[in-house]
Write a protein that holds these residues in place. Structure first.
Motif, PDB file in Angstrom:
ATOM      1  N   LEU A   5      63.691  58.155  26.014  1.00 57.66           N
ATOM      2  CA  LEU A   5      64.876  57.490  25.490  1.00 57.66           C
ATOM      3  C   LEU A   5      65.588  58.449  24.542  1.00 57.66           C
ATOM      4  CD1 LEU A   5      66.615  54.899  25.000  1.00 57.66           C
ATOM      5  CD2 LEU A   5      65.076  54.397  23.097  1.00 57.66           C
ATOM      6  N   THR A   6      66.903  58.644  24.741  1.00 60.55           N
ATOM      7  CA  THR A   6      67.685  59.513  23.873  1.00 60.55           C
ATOM      8  C   THR A   6      68.993  58.821  23.503  1.00 60.55           C
ATOM      9  OG1 THR A   6      68.864  60.628  25.683  1.00 60.55           O
ATOM     10  CG2 THR A   6      66.745  61.563  24.989  1.00 60.55           C
ATOM     11  N   GLY A   7      69.556  59.212  22.388  1.00 62.30           N
ATOM     12  CA  GLY A   7      70.850  58.689  21.969  1.00 62.30           C
ATOM     13  C   GLY A   7      71.456  59.597  20.918  1.00 62.30           C
ATOM     14  N   GLY A 204      73.961  61.026  41.654  1.00 66.15           N
ATOM     15  CA  GLY A 204      74.398  60.304  40.481  1.00 66.15           C
ATOM     16  C   GLY A 204      75.828  59.839  40.581  1.00 66.15           C
ATOM     17  N   ALA A 205      76.219  59.003  39.617  1.00 63.21           N
ATOM     18  CA  ALA A 205      77.571  58.468  39.567  1.00 63.21           C
ATOM     19  C   ALA A 205      77.957  58.206  38.124  1.00 63.21           C
ATOM     20  CB  ALA A 205      77.687  57.189  40.389  1.00 63.21           C
ATOM     21  N   ILE A 212      74.595  56.775  35.882  1.00 63.03           N
ATOM     22  CA  ILE A 212      73.278  56.551  36.447  1.00 63.03           C
ATOM     23  C   ILE A 212      72.919  57.744  37.325  1.00 63.03           C
ATOM     24  CG2 ILE A 212      73.415  54.032  36.405  1.00 63.03           C
ATOM     25  CD1 ILE A 212      74.159  54.102  39.346  1.00 63.03           C
ATOM     26  N   GLY A 213      71.636  57.974  37.509  1.00 61.80           N
ATOM     27  CA  GLY A 213      71.205  59.101  38.330  1.00 61.80           C
ATOM     28  C   GLY A 213      69.836  58.868  38.924  1.00 61.80           C
ATOM     29  N   TRP A 234      67.408  57.471  35.893  1.00 60.83           N
ATOM     30  CA  TRP A 234      67.871  57.449  34.513  1.00 60.83           C
ATOM     31  C   TRP A 234      69.269  56.837  34.460  1.00 60.83           C
ATOM     32  CZ3 TRP A 234      67.912  61.825  37.480  1.00 60.83           C
ATOM     33  CH2 TRP A 234      69.112  62.524  37.609  1.00 60.83           C
ATOM     34  N   GLY A 235      69.632  56.385  33.283  1.00 54.36           N
ATOM     35  CA  GLY A 235      70.935  55.777  33.102  1.00 54.36           C
ATOM     36  C   GLY A 235      71.356  55.823  31.652  1.00 54.36           C
ATOM     37  N   GLY A 236      72.628  55.601  31.411  1.00 56.93           N
ATOM     38  CA  GLY A 236      73.132  55.649  30.048  1.00 56.93           C
ATOM     39  C   GLY A 236      74.446  54.904  29.910  1.00 56.93           C
ATOM     40  N   TYR A 237      74.823  54.644  28.680  1.00 56.23           N
ATOM     41  CA  TYR A 237      76.053  53.916  28.392  1.00 56.23           C
ATOM     42  C   TYR A 237      76.697  54.517  27.145  1.00 56.23           C
ATOM     43  CZ  TYR A 237      79.319  50.128  27.422  1.00 56.23           C
ATOM     44  OH  TYR A 237      80.458  49.400  27.179  1.00 56.23           O
ATOM     45  N   LYS A 238      77.986  54.778  27.227  1.00 54.71           N
ATOM     46  CA  LYS A 238      78.735  55.342  26.104  1.00 54.71           C
ATOM     47  C   LYS A 238      79.546  54.246  25.432  1.00 54.71           C
ATOM     48  CE  LYS A 238      79.294  59.842  28.364  1.00 54.71           C
ATOM     49  NZ  LYS A 238      80.279  60.850  28.857  1.00 54.71           N
TER      50      LYS A 238
END
Length: 257
Positions: A5-7, A204-205, A212-213, A234-238
């Motif tokens: 987990l990263t941020g 990914g997209a 997401i990837g 993996w995935g993330g949100y900005k």
């Protein structure tokens, strides 16, 4: 199994040149578990109209644990352990961990260097409490170099994004080459090759503030050639952050101006 987990986020200090981050990783195999976690702070230096250098430090912990309570022994071994030599209590210990890094970024090129486990943390698990059967885990320093670019293809919506990662410690140097193609800053696909280890497929997209990837690793080394490979998602949100004065125009809605 591994979980990370990263941020990161900017801080409204020194002209928005400071940023903070957090990273946490958990790895487990059998009865052994390792957790690393750290807080990061970076300072950004503008070097041109579209380029900058960021210097950063990370401070955290390494936590190792061996879960003897979850072991499974044949009845013959358990019955013969009259002296109690086989541990039954979980062993756990932590140590402080430090890392440093620097990153250069521009429109078409980026590069970074870093060193992890700068203080060479050592975690000791004492099986019986008297130090005779203690096992020490040493986190040796690791050095990283990564470079990459963003090459737009003229008159198209495609971009080529090559990159390279090198990792070195006292015993060996390993590397990875990656080639990605991105379309309209939305979809991307690529392949990666790790020296004497594996090849990978990457997909990914990116849309709106979500990315997401997925990757599939196929080991090509002789020792694991019979394996089926591994999968990673993996995935993330900005989230947009506004540190300026809120409601600066003094109204909430055009209906109640």
């Amino acid at each position: 199994k591994s979980f990370m987990l990263t941020g990161d986020m900017p801080l409204p200090l020194l002209g928005n040149k400071l940023a903070a981050g957090v990273v946490a990783q958990r790895e487990s195999i059998g009865l052994y578990r390792n957790i690393t976690a750290g807080l990061q702070c970076g300072y950004k230096i503008t070097t041109g109209r579209s380029s900058s250098v960021t210097l950063a430090v990370q401070a955290g912990i390494i936590d190792n644990e061996f879960r003897w309570s979850e072991r499974e022994l044949p009845e013959s071994d358990a019955a013969s352990d009259e002296a109690g030599d086989i541990p039954i209590e979980d062993q756990r210990h932590s140590a402080v961990d430090l890392s440093l890094g620097a990153f250069y970024n521009s429109r078409h090129f980026w590069a970074g260097v870093s060193v992890t486990h700068l203080n060479r943390s050592q975690v000791t698990l004492d099986v019986d409490g008297d130090g005779d059967n203690a096992v020490a885990f040493n986190a040796g320093r690791k050095f990283y170099l990564m470079v990459g670019g963003n090459i737009p293809i003229k008159n198209t919506l495609f971009e080529i994004q090559p990159s390279m990662l090198l990792r070195a410690d006292r015993d060996r140097v390993t590397g990875q080459l990656t080639a990605r193609v991105r379309y309209n800053r939305f979809l991307w696909a690529g392949v990666a090759w790790r020296h004497d280890d594996a090849v990978a497929l990457l997909l990914g997209a990116e849309f709106s503030n979500i990315f997401i990837g997925y990757s599939y690793d196929r080991v090509v080394a002789d020792v694991s050639r019979r394996g089926r490979g591994s999968h990673e998602v993996w995935g993330g949100y900005k989230v947009k952050l506004d540190f300026g004065p809120r409601n600066r125009y003094g109204h909430k809605s055009i209906r109640i101006m």
